[in-house]
Design an enzyme around this catalytic site. Structure first.
Site, mmCIF file in Angstrom:
data_model
loop_
_atom_site.group_PDB
_atom_site.id
_atom_site.type_symbol
_atom_site.label_atom_id
_atom_site.label_comp_id
_atom_site.label_asym_id
_atom_site.label_seq_id
_atom_site.Cartn_x
_atom_site.Cartn_y
_atom_site.Cartn_z
ATOM 1 N N LYS A 45 0.786 -1.158 0.192
ATOM 2 C CA LYS A 45 -0.019 -0.099 -0.024
ATOM 3 C C LYS A 45 0.939 1.245 0.023
ATOM 4 C CE LYS A 45 -2.096 2.235 3.363
ATOM 5 N NZ LYS A 45 -2.771 2.489 4.552
ATOM 6 N N ASP A 49 -6.512 0.602 0.497
ATOM 7 C CA ASP A 49 -6.575 1.050 1.988
ATOM 8 C C ASP A 49 -8.199 0.351 2.575
ATOM 9 O OD1 ASP A 49 -8.244 3.049 0.867
ATOM 10 O OD2 ASP A 49 -7.414 4.557 2.107
#
Ligand code: SF4
Length: 219
Positions: free
Chosen positions: A128, A147
């Site tokens: 991420k 996310d």
């Protein structure tokens, strides 16, 4: 809306979702303030379990005190922890940031690297974080940032059935054109904050409403 019946209908629906996201969030970009890839890496590490607003309050003073990766590499984690206390989980974040600084200075000549493979060797940088930094700071489409917002909305829009972020990302990169990966992440994160919130999505004003058949959609 009825579920698409075949690949052609799924493709058509996805194209319409992307068109509508462009209409709703034409200028979507990363909300973390930064002036360099290194600053974005630090801000992204700080943003775990913390709002971007809080991170943006902390980083100006932090980068004034430690202007370069070398400065972060030279500080002890327990000292840095005091500077970032208000972002939560400060001991772990401080260790990650000092570790990241040492790696960036020691292995990459003080510059944040430009490949996913290299990014993943940096302490505190999972996929991420790596996608945020590569996509926003360098404009390199390495994947899709997954996310909590992207994960929730990808489910609501039936773009994935997976729960593991790495698998969700794999599903998204399969169906999204590569030139949409960066923009899609920014737009969906904004949508998750503005309308498609976890507890009470604002489906009335949502332009994706006619394309959405989420079980928890509010009519
Ligand atoms: S209609 Fe509701 S659940 Fe579906 S994307 Fe829009 S806000 Fe989210």
């Amino acid at each position: 809306m009825k579920r698409p019946k075949n690949a052609a209908e799924r493709k058509q629906r996805l194209e319409e979702i992307l068109r509508r996201l462009d209409h709703m969030y034409p200028d979507a970009t990363c909300a973390l303030h930064h002036t360099s890839p290194w600053e974005l890496l630090v801000a992204t590490i700080l943003s775990a379990q913390c709002t971007d607003k809080r991170v943006n309050e902390v980083t100006p003073g932090l980068f004034a005190k430690y202007p370069t990766p070398e400065d972060f590499a030279a500080v002890r984690p327990e000292v840095l922890a005091q500077d970032i206390k208000s972002t939560g989980f400060f001991n772990n974040k401080a260790k990650s940031i000092v570790g990241a600084a040492n790696r960036v200075v020691g292995e990459f000549g003080g510059k944040v690297p430009r490949t996913m493979e290299e990014m993943l060797t940096i302490p505190g940088a999972a996929r991420k974080t790596a996608n945020v930094v590569l996509g926003t700071a360098y404009g390199i489409a390495s994947g899709v940032v997954v996310d909590t917002h992207v994960s929730r909305i990808a489910h609501r829009l039936d773009l994935t059935r997976n729960t593991d972020p790495v698998k969700i990302e794999q599903d998204l990169v399969k169906i999204l054109p590569a030139d949409r990966w960066i923009r899609f992440s920014h737009q969906v994160i904004l949508h998750g904050r503005a309308l498609c919130t976890a507890r009470s999505p604002q489906c009335g004003p949502c332009e994706l409403n006619p394309l959405c058949y989420a079980p928890d959609k509010r009519v």
